[in-house]
Enzyme design. Structure first.
Site, short mmCIF file in Angstrom:
data_model
loop_
_atom_site.label_atom_id
_atom_site.label_comp_id
_atom_site.label_asym_id
_atom_site.label_seq_id
_atom_site.Cartn_x
_atom_site.Cartn_y
_atom_site.Cartn_z
CG HIS A 306 -2.07 0.95 1.10
ND1 HIS A 306 -1.98 2.29 1.37
CD2 HIS A 306 -3.33 0.73 0.69
CE1 HIS A 306 -3.15 2.86 1.14
NE2 HIS A 306 -3.99 1.95 0.72
CG ASP A 363 -8.39 -4.11 -3.05
OD1 ASP A 363 -7.59 -3.20 -3.33
OD2 ASP A 363 -9.62 -3.94 -3.01
C1 SDX Z 1 -6.13 0.22 -3.04
O1 SDX Z 1 -4.23 4.60 -2.00
C2 SDX Z 1 -5.23 4.04 -1.44
O2 SDX Z 1 -5.69 4.43 -0.38
C3 SDX Z 1 -5.81 2.88 -2.21
C4 SDX Z 1 -6.88 2.04 -1.50
C5 SDX Z 1 -8.15 2.84 -1.25
O3 SDX Z 1 -8.87 2.47 -0.31
O4 SDX Z 1 -8.47 3.74 -2.06
O5 SDX Z 1 -6.36 1.60 -0.26
C6 SDX Z 1 -7.28 0.84 -2.35
O6 SDX Z 1 -5.85 0.55 -4.16
C7 SDX Z 1 -5.29 -0.81 -2.30
C8 SDX Z 1 -4.07 -1.31 -3.15
C9 SDX Z 1 -4.57 -2.39 -4.11
N1 SDX Z 1 -3.46 -2.77 -5.05
C10 SDX Z 1 -2.88 -3.97 -4.96
O7 SDX Z 1 -3.08 -4.80 -4.08
C11 SDX Z 1 -1.88 -4.24 -6.11
C12 SDX Z 1 -0.59 -4.85 -5.54
N2 SDX Z 1 0.11 -3.80 -4.78
C13 SDX Z 1 1.08 -3.01 -5.47
O8 SDX Z 1 1.00 -2.90 -6.84
C14 SDX Z 1 1.59 -1.81 -4.68
O9 SDX Z 1 1.84 -2.25 -3.41
C15 SDX Z 1 0.74 -0.57 -4.65
C16 SDX Z 1 0.37 -0.10 -6.01
C17 SDX Z 1 -0.50 -0.79 -3.84
C18 SDX Z 1 1.55 0.52 -3.95
O10 SDX Z 1 2.64 0.79 -4.77
P1 SDX Z 1 3.74 1.89 -4.36
O11 SDX Z 1 3.37 2.61 -3.13
O12 SDX Z 1 4.02 2.71 -5.59
O13 SDX Z 1 4.95 0.99 -3.97
P2 SDX Z 1 6.04 0.50 -4.98
O14 SDX Z 1 5.38 -0.04 -6.21
O15 SDX Z 1 7.06 1.58 -5.13
O16 SDX Z 1 6.65 -0.75 -4.18
C19 SDX Z 1 7.72 -0.57 -3.26
C20 SDX Z 1 8.50 -1.88 -3.35
C21 SDX Z 1 8.95 -2.21 -4.78
O17 SDX Z 1 10.09 -3.05 -4.67
P3 SDX Z 1 11.58 -2.32 -4.79
O18 SDX Z 1 11.57 -1.55 -6.11
O19 SDX Z 1 11.71 -1.42 -3.58
O20 SDX Z 1 12.55 -3.48 -4.80
O21 SDX Z 1 7.66 -2.97 -2.94
C22 SDX Z 1 7.47 -3.86 -4.04
C23 SDX Z 1 7.84 -3.09 -5.29
O22 SDX Z 1 8.27 -3.96 -6.32
N3 SDX Z 1 6.06 -4.24 -4.04
C24 SDX Z 1 5.60 -5.47 -4.27
C25 SDX Z 1 4.21 -5.37 -4.10
N4 SDX Z 1 3.86 -4.11 -3.80
C26 SDX Z 1 5.01 -3.41 -3.76
N5 SDX Z 1 6.22 -6.62 -4.57
C27 SDX Z 1 5.44 -7.72 -4.73
N6 SDX Z 1 4.08 -7.70 -4.60
C28 SDX Z 1 3.44 -6.56 -4.29
N7 SDX Z 1 2.11 -6.52 -4.15
#
Ligand code: SDX
Length: 427
Positions: A306, A363
């Site tokens: 998140h 989710d």
């Molecule tokens: C919602 O914003 C809100 O409030 C949203 C929400 C709401 O109520 O409106 O809460 C609803 O959208 C919840 C999120 C639902 N999405 C998912 O579950 C999709 C999977 N999650 C990711 O794609 C990700 O965690 C996000 C999009 C939710 C957040 O992404 P960020 O904040 O941009 O974080 P990032 O992509 O920069 O990740 C940081 C690190 C990265 O690794 P490094 O580059 O540091 O090595 O964490 C890793 C990412 O690759 N990472 C994951 C991961 N999520 C982040 N690795 C594996 N699986 C994951 N799910």
């Protein structure tokens, strides 16, 4: 604590005021940055940028706190019903009995949709994703409710708000009924908001409608848990579109499209598809954990991570507990629930996830309940939109009442410098 922040650049110092919120969050007010220093900030994804001051929702990602207008999400999920929370988010206070009854009555009076809208729905193939249909129908509502577009008085905003609160559940239900080739209906206005939504979604033309109270209670709780979440992607979209005075329905239509994305609200559908894939593959969660950590592999653990929560998403905790309760009450045994719990356990002990503070988000478990309630997976994000509707409305109303300026970010240009035009023959 100092009242200003100092920026030093190119041998010059600039002072900027700081804004302190009611929960002691501190923001540097850079409204004059470009005018005074000729500089802008650069923050892709706005990870460090506040877009507004808001009094609607507070969340603390480190402590896993979520409050709507000061009320803890745990209390509201346990003690309130969805319509009370809708009123609270939009108008700032929990309604008394008279206020709630009037609000409910005003919404019911608007819970019909122009028959011509059915022709628009008919134009979609059955294979159309419900989020695309819902976004289109929400925008199409504008044509049948022109008085809801240019609203600037609180009174006109109220009329537009009760219109969409009355009509949106009908459109969402019709989207499902279209996919199931069922006749379009209106449910029963003597029922409560959530039960009527359920009836519109599921009643059969040739069978008396009945539903287990546990189903309505679970749906009500899920809608409350999704109702607002400060400046997330879809809410920021609603604010941005609304800031051009495009009108509430157009702003909501844009918000629905933003929510559809699998990185945002579309994740609840992606989670179930992921869990099903793991189940079909033999249930080897460890194999998929490795894929999620492999930078070369596009696979992500959907429902994990998140932007703000770097601790447990408080909604995920409540939904996980509710999933156990609802499946037990309904006598549903869904093997993907155990797979989800296995993934969670493994991730919470895995250095990659722990280091990046990746926890289950809203989710991760919600789809398991939606499925137990008989909601098809393609409708999961529509359920998210039904829950988030009051949050979008509240944020849009706050932005308009505060007369916020039109949103227009700057950029840093990194393209070609000036060059002379070359005639075709010389290229
Ligand atoms: C919602 O914003 C809100 O409030 C949203 C929400 C709401 O109520 O409106 O809460 C609803 O959208 C919840 C999120 C639902 N999405 C998912 O579950 C999709 C999977 N999650 C990711 O794609 C990700 O965690 C996000 C999009 C939710 C957040 O992404 P960020 O904040 O941009 O974080 P990032 O992509 O920069 O990740 C940081 C690190 C990265 O690794 P490094 O580059 O540091 O090595 O964490 C890793 C990412 O690759 N990472 C994951 C991961 N999520 C982040 N690795 C594996 N699986 C994951 N799910």
């Amino acid at each position: 604590m100092s009242k200003t922040a100092t920026l030093e650049f190119d041998g010059k110092k600039y002072e900027f005021p700081v804004t302190v919120g009611t929960e002691d969050e501190i923001g540097i007010d850079i409204k004059k940055l470009r005018g005074e220093a000729g500089l802008i900030t650069l923050d892709p994804g706005f990870k460090n940028t506040g877009s507004c001051e808001s009094a609607i929702t507070f969340l603390d990602g480190e402590k896993g706190i979520l409050r709507y207008r000061g009320y803890a999400i745990e209390d509201l999920a346990e003690k309130a019903d969805f319509l009370e929370v809708v009123y609270l988010l939009i108008f700032g206070e929990l309604p008394n009995k008279e206020q709630l009854e009037k609000f409910n009555k005003d919404i019911k009076e608007q819970s019909h949709v122009d028959e011509e809208m059915k022709k628009i729905l008919d134009g979609f193939p059955k294979s159309a994703h419900p989020m695309g249909v819902l976004s289109s129908l929400t925008s199409a509502l504008i044509a049948f409710n022109p008085s809801s577009v240019d609203v600037s008085s609180e009174e006109d905003m109220y009329k537009a708000i009760v219109k969409i609160l009355g009509k949106f559940p009908v459109l969402a239900a019709w989207t499902l009924r279209k996919k199931n080739s069922l006749p379009l209906n209106y449910g029963d206005e003597d029922l409560g908001y959530v039960e009527n939504l359920h009836k519109m979604m599921f009643e059969k033309p040739n069978k008396a409608y009945s539903v287990d109270k546990a189903v309505i209670d679970a749906l009500d709780k899920l809608l409350i848990l999704h109702a607002d979440h400060e400046q997330n992607c879809s809410t920021s979209t609603v604010r941005m579109v609304g800031s051009s005075h495009a009108g509430l329905f157009a702003s909501l239509s844009a918000g629905i499209s933003a929510l559809w994305g699998p990185l945002h609200g579309g994740a609840n559908q992606a989670v179930i598809e992921m869990l099903e894939k793991i189940k079909e593959d033999g249930g080897d969660t460890h194999k998929f954990m490795q894929k999620a950590k492999d930078k070369e592999d596009p696979f992500r653990l959907m429902g994990f991570g998140h932007r703000v929560y770097k601790n447990f998403d408080p909604r995920a905790k409540i939904i996980k507990k509710s999933a156990d309760e609802v499946l037990a009450q309904l006598g549903v045994d869904d093997p993907v629930l155990d797979i989800a719990k296995g993934l969670e356990k493994e991730a919470l002990e895995d250095d990659y996830f722990v280091k990046r503070k990746l926890y289950p988000n809203v989710d991760f478990y919600s789809g398991i309940i939606y499925r137990a309630l008989g909601i098809p997976v393609e409708m999961f994000t529509v359920m998210f939109a039904l829950g988030r509707l009051p949050g979008w409305i509240a944020q849009w109303r706050e932005m308009r009442l505060k007369k916020e300026p039109i949103g227009r970010p700057r950029q840093i240009y990194v393209g070609e410098n000036h060059r002379e035009y070359k005639p075709l023959g010389n290229r």
